[in-house]
Motif scaffolding. Structure first.
Motif, short mmCIF file in Angstrom:
data_model
loop_
_atom_site.label_atom_id
_atom_site.label_comp_id
_atom_site.label_asym_id
_atom_site.label_seq_id
_atom_site.Cartn_x
_atom_site.Cartn_y
_atom_site.Cartn_z
N VAL A 26 0.76 -1.16 -0.02
CA VAL A 26 -0.06 0.10 0.10
C VAL A 26 0.89 1.35 -0.16
O VAL A 26 0.56 2.19 -0.69
N LEU A 27 2.11 1.15 0.65
CA LEU A 27 2.74 2.55 0.90
C LEU A 27 3.56 2.61 -0.22
O LEU A 27 3.74 3.71 -0.85
N VAL A 28 4.05 1.65 -0.92
CA VAL A 28 4.97 1.89 -2.26
C VAL A 28 3.94 2.33 -3.41
O VAL A 28 4.34 3.32 -3.97
N TRP A 29 2.60 1.79 -3.35
CA TRP A 29 1.66 2.31 -4.38
C TRP A 29 1.50 3.87 -3.94
O TRP A 29 1.39 4.88 -4.72
N MET A 30 1.32 4.23 -2.60
CA MET A 30 0.75 5.68 -2.28
C MET A 30 2.13 6.51 -2.36
O MET A 30 1.93 7.59 -2.79
N LEU A 50 -4.33 -8.82 -17.70
CA LEU A 50 -5.50 -8.98 -18.22
C LEU A 50 -6.31 -7.65 -18.56
O LEU A 50 -7.67 -7.62 -18.51
N GLY A 51 -5.69 -6.41 -18.46
CA GLY A 51 -6.36 -5.18 -18.72
C GLY A 51 -6.63 -4.56 -17.48
O GLY A 51 -6.98 -3.21 -17.40
N PHE A 52 -6.47 -5.22 -16.22
CA PHE A 52 -6.94 -4.58 -14.90
C PHE A 52 -5.43 -4.07 -14.34
O PHE A 52 -4.48 -4.82 -14.03
N ARG A 53 -5.48 -2.55 -14.07
CA ARG A 53 -4.44 -2.10 -13.52
C ARG A 53 -4.48 -1.91 -11.92
O ARG A 53 -3.42 -1.57 -11.46
N ALA A 54 -5.82 -2.01 -11.36
CA ALA A 54 -6.02 -2.04 -9.75
C ALA A 54 -5.26 -0.45 -9.37
O ALA A 54 -4.62 -0.40 -8.44
N GLY A 55 -5.59 0.36 -10.39
CA GLY A 55 -4.79 1.95 -9.84
C GLY A 55 -3.53 1.99 -9.79
O GLY A 55 -3.05 2.95 -9.12
N GLY A 56 -2.91 1.07 -10.34
CA GLY A 56 -1.10 1.19 -10.20
C GLY A 56 -0.87 0.16 -9.31
O GLY A 56 0.32 -0.22 -9.16
N LEU A 57 -1.45 -0.60 -8.67
CA LEU A 57 -0.92 -1.65 -7.54
C LEU A 57 -0.30 -2.73 -8.36
O LEU A 57 0.29 -3.45 -7.87
N ILE A 58 -0.88 -3.04 -9.61
CA ILE A 58 -0.39 -4.31 -10.32
C ILE A 58 1.20 -4.02 -10.57
O ILE A 58 2.09 -4.82 -10.61
N GLN A 59 1.67 -2.80 -10.54
CA GLN A 59 3.22 -2.33 -10.71
C GLN A 59 4.01 -2.90 -9.67
O GLN A 59 4.93 -3.34 -9.75
N ASN A 60 3.28 -3.10 -8.46
CA ASN A 60 3.76 -3.73 -7.25
C ASN A 60 4.37 -5.24 -7.56
O ASN A 60 5.24 -5.62 -7.11
N ILE A 61 3.43 -5.96 -8.03
CA ILE A 61 3.70 -7.08 -8.25
C ILE A 61 4.73 -7.41 -9.52
O ILE A 61 5.58 -8.23 -9.26
N ALA A 62 4.82 -6.55 -10.46
CA ALA A 62 5.79 -6.34 -11.55
C ALA A 62 7.28 -6.36 -10.72
O ALA A 62 8.26 -6.95 -11.26
N GLY A 257 12.15 -3.13 4.45
CA GLY A 257 12.34 -2.74 6.03
C GLY A 257 12.15 -1.50 6.26
O GLY A 257 11.50 -0.68 7.37
N GLU A 258 12.47 -0.56 5.05
CA GLU A 258 12.21 1.03 5.53
C GLU A 258 10.76 1.31 5.36
O GLU A 258 10.14 1.94 6.30
N TYR A 259 9.89 0.65 4.62
CA TYR A 259 8.56 0.95 4.59
C TYR A 259 7.69 0.31 5.88
O TYR A 259 6.62 0.77 6.22
N VAL A 260 8.19 -0.55 6.29
CA VAL A 260 7.57 -1.48 7.54
C VAL A 260 8.02 -0.37 8.58
O VAL A 260 7.23 0.01 9.66
#
Length: 428
Positions: A26-30, A50-62, A257-260
């Protein structure tokens, strides 16, 4: 131990371990979306499944896939490989353990038995945080020293000097706060903030210690190595500092660790100064005694909130230019269907509570869930402040950083102790 005891122990530990980890995504996306907003540009909005970006959250998976499959290199010039490998693990584990004493709801009373709502139900409280968070810098120092790289060593030295400079004002700010709370137990601090000052002002730490909260937040920024206090990894000066030689999942551990640490410090700031899980003007017993009216109001508010959120999403989730068969329009329709499905499911649960709930056990569980949601919402807002400051203020010079800690924050923290002690003694 009964089955209920075992279940609650598992749930508490799971919350303490997995919620900080979940907030990393969440924080990386934010961070990215916030950076795009502050810099008047688009954030991550292309990566999709499959065309779903989830507002940019899919970038975290990549990014996760990239880091997992990236080659893990240990440079040949490194002599102390054990310390080199241990350093990121130490940073990550200390960040997770720091959250163990933070209460996320009031003590849950079921069948006459009390269950403390924190991962490790002990009385150490703020002492645990101060003890554990200090170990995080050892990981940074080990990383810089074992890298056998001049930029890494400089990053480790800067981190050590930064911790020495800012842990003292942070500790002194806590002394002023402990003078008021008269306890180191974070659960008791949270319950104290459930009271009202002059009958209408929530007795939160931010109202009782307006100077202390500023000192503590500034010191927390330095403790977490966040901009403008990220001297330990200043890209423009020492490339990447202590983690310059790291790659793959070892770099990911530093990154996570930084984001945690950012989430944990935000949770601690909320616990100490912003009422923790307390909902303003509604104590735990008030919520328990009026649980059915509260549920009824939630049943009315949720569809309204979902309606306006879907309108906002349909307005913004489309291409900025005319595009036939815009896939983002279909994406928004799918998300709207998912949101309404969740709302209907929760409404059914609330309706069942109104019809079938008769004892205090169900009401107390409901109140605990509301307090957890309130706690996470406050923490989320504090995390946004971290991101807001990062993309607003430039990095301090090293001498400015040290001057702020020793010549500004330290005298202010001592002055705050004197004023707080005088007020407490005069009112005793």
């Amino acid at each position: 131990m009964s089955a209920l005891d075992i279940l609650l122990v598992i749930l508490r530990i799971a919350f303490g371990a997995f919620v900080p980890l979940s907030f990393v995504a969440v924080l990386v996306w934010m961070e990215r979306r916030g950076a795009g907003y502050f810099q008047d540009r688009s954030g991550p909005n292309r990566c999709n499944v499959l065309g779903f970006r989830a507002g940019g959250l899919i970038q975290n998976i990549a990014d996760a896939v990239k880091l997992i499959f990236k080659e893990d290199i240990v440079p040949g010039h490194i002599k102390h490989k054990l310390y080199f490998i241990l350093a990121p693990t130490l940073v990550f584990i200390t960040a997770i353990l720091s959250f163990a004493m933070v209460p996320f709801a009031d003590t849950l009373v079921l069948n006459g038995k009390e269950y403390i709502m924190q991962a490790i139900p002990a009385d150490l409280g703020i002492l645990w945080f101060l003890a554990v968070v200090g170990f995080g810098v050892y990981g940074i120092i080990l990383a810089g020293w074992s890298s056998h790289n001049k930029y890494g060593v400089l990053g480790g030295l800067r981190a050590a000097a930064q911790v020495i400079s800012y842990e003292i004002p942070m500790g002194l700010a806590l002394v002023s706060l402990l003078t008021i709370y008269s306890t180191v137990n974070l659960s008791e601090m949270a319950r104290f903030q459930g009271q009202l000052l002059f009958g209408f002002i929530p007795m939160w730490g931010v109202f009782l210690q307006p100077l202390g909260v500023i000192i503590f937040i500034v010191a927390a920024f330095a403790e977490t190595n966040r901009t403008p206090f990220d001297l330990a990894e200043g890209e423009s000066e020492i490339v990447a500092g202590f983690h310059v030689e790291y790659s793959s999942m070892k770099f990911a551990l530093f990154f996570m660790g930084e984001y945690v640490a950012m989430f944990v410090s935000s949770a601690l700031i909320v616990t100490l100064y912003f009422g923790s899980y307390q909902i303003p003007w509604f104590s735990t017993e008030t919520l328990v005694n009026h649980s059915k009216p509260v549920v009824f109001l939630l049943m009315l508010a949720m569809p309204v909130a979902a309606y306006f959120f879907n309108i906002w999403m349909k307005k913004n989730n489309r291409s900025q230019y005319e595009r036939p068969n815009d896939p983002r329009v279909f994406e928004a329709q799918v998300y709207a269907a998912v949101i309404w499905s969740i709302v209907i499911f929760i409404e059914i649960i609330f309706l069942g509570f109104l019809i079938f709930s008769s004892g205090a056990g169900g009401a107390r569980i409901l109140v605990a869930l509301l307090q957890i949601a309130c706690f996470l919402f406050k923490t989320f807002l504090m995390c946004f402040v971290y991101i807001w400051v990062r993309w607003t203020l430039p990095r301090f010079r090293y001498d400015q950083l040290q001057r702020l800690g020793w010549q500004r924050l330290l005298p202010l923290a001592l002055l705050n102790i004197f004023i707080t002690s005088a007020v407490v003694v005069s009112l005793a």
